[in-house]
Motif scaffolding. Structure first.
Motif, mmCIF file in Angstrom:
data_model
loop_
_atom_site.group_PDB
_atom_site.id
_atom_site.type_symbol
_atom_site.label_atom_id
_atom_site.label_comp_id
_atom_site.label_asym_id
_atom_site.label_seq_id
_atom_site.Cartn_x
_atom_site.Cartn_y
_atom_site.Cartn_z
ATOM 1 N N LYS A 64 42.133 67.896 -7.519
ATOM 2 C CA LYS A 64 41.439 67.494 -6.301
ATOM 3 C C LYS A 64 40.783 66.124 -6.488
ATOM 4 O O LYS A 64 40.893 65.240 -5.620
ATOM 5 N N SER A 65 40.110 65.938 -7.620
ATOM 6 C CA SER A 65 39.434 64.672 -7.897
ATOM 7 C C SER A 65 40.431 63.524 -8.043
ATOM 8 O O SER A 65 40.219 62.421 -7.507
ATOM 9 N N ALA A 66 41.539 63.790 -8.744
ATOM 10 C CA ALA A 66 42.551 62.749 -8.964
ATOM 11 C C ALA A 66 43.245 62.370 -7.661
ATOM 12 O O ALA A 66 43.485 61.174 -7.399
ATOM 13 N N ARG A 67 43.561 63.352 -6.825
ATOM 14 C CA ARG A 67 44.209 63.069 -5.539
ATOM 15 C C ARG A 67 43.294 62.259 -4.626
ATOM 16 O O ARG A 67 43.745 61.361 -3.898
ATOM 17 N N ALA A 77 36.155 54.379 -2.300
ATOM 18 C CA ALA A 77 36.893 54.233 -3.556
ATOM 19 C C ALA A 77 35.939 54.242 -4.746
ATOM 20 O O ALA A 77 36.207 54.885 -5.774
ATOM 21 N N LYS A 78 34.812 53.553 -4.623
ATOM 22 C CA LYS A 78 33.828 53.546 -5.704
ATOM 23 C C LYS A 78 33.300 54.951 -5.989
ATOM 24 O O LYS A 78 33.135 55.344 -7.149
ATOM 25 N N GLU A 79 33.024 55.689 -4.928
ATOM 26 C CA GLU A 79 32.530 57.059 -5.091
ATOM 27 C C GLU A 79 33.567 57.947 -5.766
ATOM 28 O O GLU A 79 33.237 58.771 -6.642
ATOM 29 N N SER A 80 34.814 57.805 -5.393
ATOM 30 C CA SER A 80 35.892 58.606 -6.003
ATOM 31 C C SER A 80 36.058 58.256 -7.477
ATOM 32 O O SER A 80 36.257 59.146 -8.321
ATOM 33 N N ILE A 81 35.978 56.976 -7.802
ATOM 34 C CA ILE A 81 36.112 56.547 -9.202
ATOM 35 C C ILE A 81 34.958 57.099 -10.027
ATOM 36 O O ILE A 81 35.150 57.616 -11.139
ATOM 37 N N ARG A 82 33.753 57.009 -9.485
ATOM 38 C CA ARG A 82 32.572 57.501 -10.190
ATOM 39 C C ARG A 82 32.682 59.012 -10.448
ATOM 40 O O ARG A 82 32.393 59.495 -11.554
ATOM 41 N N SER A 131 33.127 60.637 -14.261
ATOM 42 C CA SER A 131 32.026 61.465 -14.753
ATOM 43 C C SER A 131 32.469 62.881 -15.111
ATOM 44 O O SER A 131 31.875 63.532 -15.974
ATOM 45 N N ASN A 132 33.529 63.352 -14.482
ATOM 46 C CA ASN A 132 33.964 64.739 -14.720
ATOM 47 C C ASN A 132 35.163 64.865 -15.656
ATOM 48 O O ASN A 132 35.294 65.876 -16.353
ATOM 49 N N TRP A 133 36.023 63.851 -15.692
ATOM 50 C CA TRP A 133 37.291 64.041 -16.399
ATOM 51 C C TRP A 133 37.616 63.014 -17.472
ATOM 52 O O TRP A 133 38.557 63.226 -18.231
ATOM 53 N N ARG A 134 36.862 62.000 -17.573
ATOM 54 C CA ARG A 134 37.171 61.005 -18.599
ATOM 55 C C ARG A 134 36.964 61.603 -20.000
ATOM 56 O O ARG A 134 35.899 62.103 -20.330
ATOM 57 N N GLY A 135 38.040 61.557 -20.792
ATOM 58 C CA GLY A 135 37.975 62.074 -22.161
ATOM 59 C C GLY A 135 38.159 63.582 -22.266
ATOM 60 O O GLY A 135 38.124 64.132 -23.383
#
Length: 211
Positions: A116-119, A146-151, A155-159
């Motif tokens: 959901k976050s990636a889409r 776009a900034k909100e989606s990137i943030r 915050s949830n999936w990086r790494g």
């Protein structure tokens, strides 16, 4: 005296003529009756076959008319199978609601929250890049989304090990890195070159194929 004699001679002639006519009519009637009532053996047999044939035809017609009732068990079984399939579909849908994972277009099973976050990131960032910078209101609105989606995504999936090796994750990381690299050098208000924009859009398209 003469009148009496003539009468005596004339009467027998009239009686005889009437009697012959009666006998002839009676004889023709009997012959006619025998012709129509007493059927020859061949005709009688044919008549019996006709009656049997008619009876058989009537029986077949009755069975054919009532055959709609015969397949009821099969129809009931089909309805039962259809009901079972519907119940399985409902149960599957309920399980899917509580299942934390989801199958992607590529056939992999990944966390629903990640997908959901990636889409959402692909959608908002693509819209932001395709927006005309001259339309300031829409450009800012899409840029903020776009900034909100990137943030949210970072915050949830990086790494996260569960998704870090996925193709979609790798492509999104490339898109975000390219965007960040450009703005860190050119400044936050610098217009994005078409070359960089095209590269990021290609990364987004590739990521979407695996979501």
């Amino acid at each position: 005296m003469a009148i009496t004699i003539v009468a005596a001679k004339t009467e027998p002639i009239c009686v005889s003529s009437i009697a012959k006519k009666i006998l002839k009519a009676n004889s023709e009637y009997k012959l006619h009756s025998r012709t129509h009532v007493a059927l020859p053996p061949v005709e009688a047999a044919s008549s019996r076959r006709h009656v049997i044939s008619c009876s058989s035809t009537a029986l077949v017609a009755i069975l054919t008319f009532n055959c709609g009732l015969a397949p009821l068990p099969v129809q009931a079984e089909d309805m039962s199978n259809g009901q079972d399939e519907k119940e399985e579909g409902v149960i599957g849908a309920i399980k899917s609601l509580f299942d934390p994972n989801e199958k992607t277009k590529s056939g992999k099973v990944l966390p629903k929250a990640y997908l959901k976050s990636a889409r959402e990131l692909v959608k908002t960032l693509r819209e932001s890049l395709k927006e005309d910078p001259k339309d300031i209101a829409n450009f800012r609105r899409n840029a903020d989304s776009a900034k909100e989606s990137i943030r949210d995504y970072l915050s949830n999936w990086r790494g996260q090990k569960t998704v870090a090796g996925e193709e979609s994750y790798v492509e999104l990381e490339k898109a975000i890195r390219s965007l960040a690299s450009f703005y860190s050098k050119a400044g936050p208000s610098a217009p994005l070159p078409e070359e960089v924009k095209s590269e990021i859009l290609n990364d987004l398209d590739t990521a979407e194929k695996f979501l």
